[in-house]
Design a protein around this motif. Structure first.
Motif, PDB file in Angstrom:
ATOM      1  N   PHE A 156       3.255   6.020  -5.451  1.00  0.00           N
ATOM      2  CA  PHE A 156       2.967   6.216  -6.874  1.00  0.00           C
ATOM      3  C   PHE A 156       2.014   7.394  -7.058  1.00  0.00           C
ATOM      4  CE2 PHE A 156      -0.490   5.495  -9.892  1.00  0.00           C
ATOM      5  CZ  PHE A 156       0.196   5.599 -11.098  1.00  0.00           C
ATOM      6  N   ASP A 157       0.945   7.361  -6.291  1.00  0.00           N
ATOM      7  CA  ASP A 157      -0.095   8.375  -6.376  1.00  0.00           C
ATOM      8  C   ASP A 157       0.460   9.762  -6.022  1.00  0.00           C
ATOM      9  OD1 ASP A 157      -2.631   9.306  -6.681  1.00  0.00           O
ATOM     10  OD2 ASP A 157      -3.334   8.666  -4.721  1.00  0.00           O
TER      11      ASP A 157
ATOM     12  N   LEU B 297       1.808   1.886  -3.555  1.00  0.00           N
ATOM     13  CA  LEU B 297       0.667   2.404  -4.319  1.00  0.00           C
ATOM     14  C   LEU B 297       0.441   3.887  -3.996  1.00  0.00           C
ATOM     15  CD1 LEU B 297      -1.288   1.078  -6.328  1.00  0.00           C
ATOM     16  CD2 LEU B 297      -2.859   0.663  -4.437  1.00  0.00           C
ATOM     17  N   VAL B 298       0.552   4.229  -2.727  1.00  0.00           N
ATOM     18  CA  VAL B 298       0.350   5.620  -2.315  1.00  0.00           C
ATOM     19  C   VAL B 298       1.513   6.496  -2.792  1.00  0.00           C
ATOM     20  CG1 VAL B 298       0.189   7.141  -0.324  1.00  0.00           C
ATOM     21  CG2 VAL B 298      -1.096   5.016  -0.344  1.00  0.00           C
TER      22      VAL B 298
ATOM     23  N   TYR C 183       0.833  -1.197   0.000  1.00  0.00           N
ATOM     24  CA  TYR C 183       0.000   0.000   0.000  1.00  0.00           C
ATOM     25  C   TYR C 183       0.875   1.258   0.000  1.00  0.00           C
ATOM     26  CZ  TYR C 183      -3.863   3.162   0.542  1.00  0.00           C
ATOM     27  OH  TYR C 183      -4.756   4.185   0.318  1.00  0.00           O
TER      28      TYR C 183
ATOM     29  N   LEU D 219       5.242   1.643  -8.851  1.00  0.00           N
ATOM     30  CA  LEU D 219       4.262   0.631  -9.261  1.00  0.00           C
ATOM     31  C   LEU D 219       4.925  -0.690  -9.598  1.00  0.00           C
ATOM     32  CD1 LEU D 219       1.236   0.081 -10.085  1.00  0.00           C
ATOM     33  CD2 LEU D 219       1.852   2.140  -8.861  1.00  0.00           C
TER      34      LEU D 219
ATOM     35  N   TYR E 139       5.245  -2.221  -6.351  1.00  0.00           N
ATOM     36  CA  TYR E 139       3.927  -2.734  -5.952  1.00  0.00           C
ATOM     37  C   TYR E 139       3.668  -4.101  -6.593  1.00  0.00           C
ATOM     38  CZ  TYR E 139      -1.001  -3.664  -6.135  1.00  0.00           C
ATOM     39  OH  TYR E 139      -2.197  -4.307  -6.059  1.00  0.00           O
TER      40      TYR E 139
END
Lengths: 228, 228
Positions: free
Chosen positions: A38-39, A35-36, A32, A65, A68
């Motif tokens: 990346f965001d 993913l965060v 996670y 990613l 991830y």
């Protein structure tokens, strides 16, 4: 160690968990986190002052990613769905990021560098206690050195040109660390068996670990041209 | 053909360009397109109704950056800086995306599917006129089939459950195409030598090309459960 069944007691609550479950938790929080990251790096890229910097930061976002995907593949090998493994960590990681949303390009770079730096130091320590292949995996999904060099060069140049900025970004870094500590405590409260991975030698070991993390953090601030 | 020097005349303005420059333009617009697609899919991922869909769309966003990197590497081989090659296309691509910002998850999926679909059909046609290695490169950086299947499944299910939604998304798709055509004309106006790559056989060929693109577009709408 990480495949044996242990019965740790955290804050007096007896737990019966296997090390495998703790490893799945660790890979879940890392997934996670990737993913965060990346965001966030993607959002930071939009704050870039020019197309060259935007492209550079977008590439670093995409690298998260890839991490991830590797973590999710390993979770699948362990018979764990990546989304299930991530879910418990969504509230605390989201709370951290919502409360520390960068207002500009430099705050974004400081946040990524300071936050990723502490997280990397922490996971590097955790990895030492893991069996293969998870040990190598965790070490390999640590953040890219490219990002660190990029952030240091950008922030240093800006801070040298403007001492007032150094004060503002220094305060920002202190706020980030305070928020990160709060959220890390919530992560551990939600998943106490993670402590078993972090420091099998107990609370005395934990204090020494926090000491090492603080030293690394101060060194990073100094490299950015900020006071700790 | 793409390495010879030709002197096309567009709208009566004589141009003296080499095919290499037109190829650099093509790779430039594709590079910026990939960077923007990365950005948009990343933003769309934030609209996802759950973590599983968010992770899936984030992975598709990251795949765009891999395409960007391949295109930028090829531009470097040609002695062209990727940022320089992208700059001319920033205003028209940004104008398209600013004027078509999805308001929700399904609009984002329709936009990506419809817009990427037309762009892919178009670049597939262009690739046929290119020499190697650019022909293979262009074909390889077309959008991922995974994204198409994902978008079709999501939109179809939503539209079957709610016919009013079908009308709204159908209108949305029409607006997207109208905006895309406007911006494509601005791209060609800014870089007329691109026409040489698109349809060396001239305006008659262009009309047939537009016909083929329209047919492909109608088929995609129908797959989504929308009327064209």
């Amino acid at each position: 160690m990480c495949t044996s069944t242990v019965e740790p007691s955290v804050r007096g609550v007896p737990l019966s968990v296997s090390g495998d479950e703790a490893v799945a938790d660790l890979l879940g929080v890392l997934s996670y986190g990737a993913l965060v990251a990346f965001d966030n790096l993607g959002a930071d890229a939009r704050l870039a002052p020019d197309l060259r910097r935007r492209a550079a930061l977008s590439e670093m976002a995409a690298a998260e990613l890839v991490h991830y995907r590797r973590l999710a593949d390993r979770l699948a090998e362990l018979g764990v769905d990546a989304v299930d493994a991530m879910e418990p960590f969504v509230p605390s990681l989201d709370a951290y990021h919502t409360s520390t949303r960068p207002r500009d390009w430099l705050e974004g770079l400081v946040k990524a560098h300071v936050g990723d730096g502490i997280a990397d130091d922490f996971y590097r320590e955790v990895a030492a206690h893991l069996a293969e292949p998870d040990r190598s995996l965790v070490l390999e999904v640590l953040h890219d050195d490219r990002h660190a060099s990029f952030a240091v060069a950008e922030v240093r140049a800006a801070v040298e040109a403007d001492p007032v900025l150094a004060d503002r970004l220094g305060l920002w870094a202190r706020r980030l660390v305070a928020e990160a500590i709060t959220q890390a405590q919530l992560v551990v409260a939600a998943r106490p068996r993670l402590v078993e991975l972090v420091e099998p030698s107990g609370l005395a070991g934990l204090a020494a670990l926090i000491d090492r993390l603080t030293t690394g953090h101060a060194a990073r601030l100094s490299a950015l041209g900020l006071r700790s």
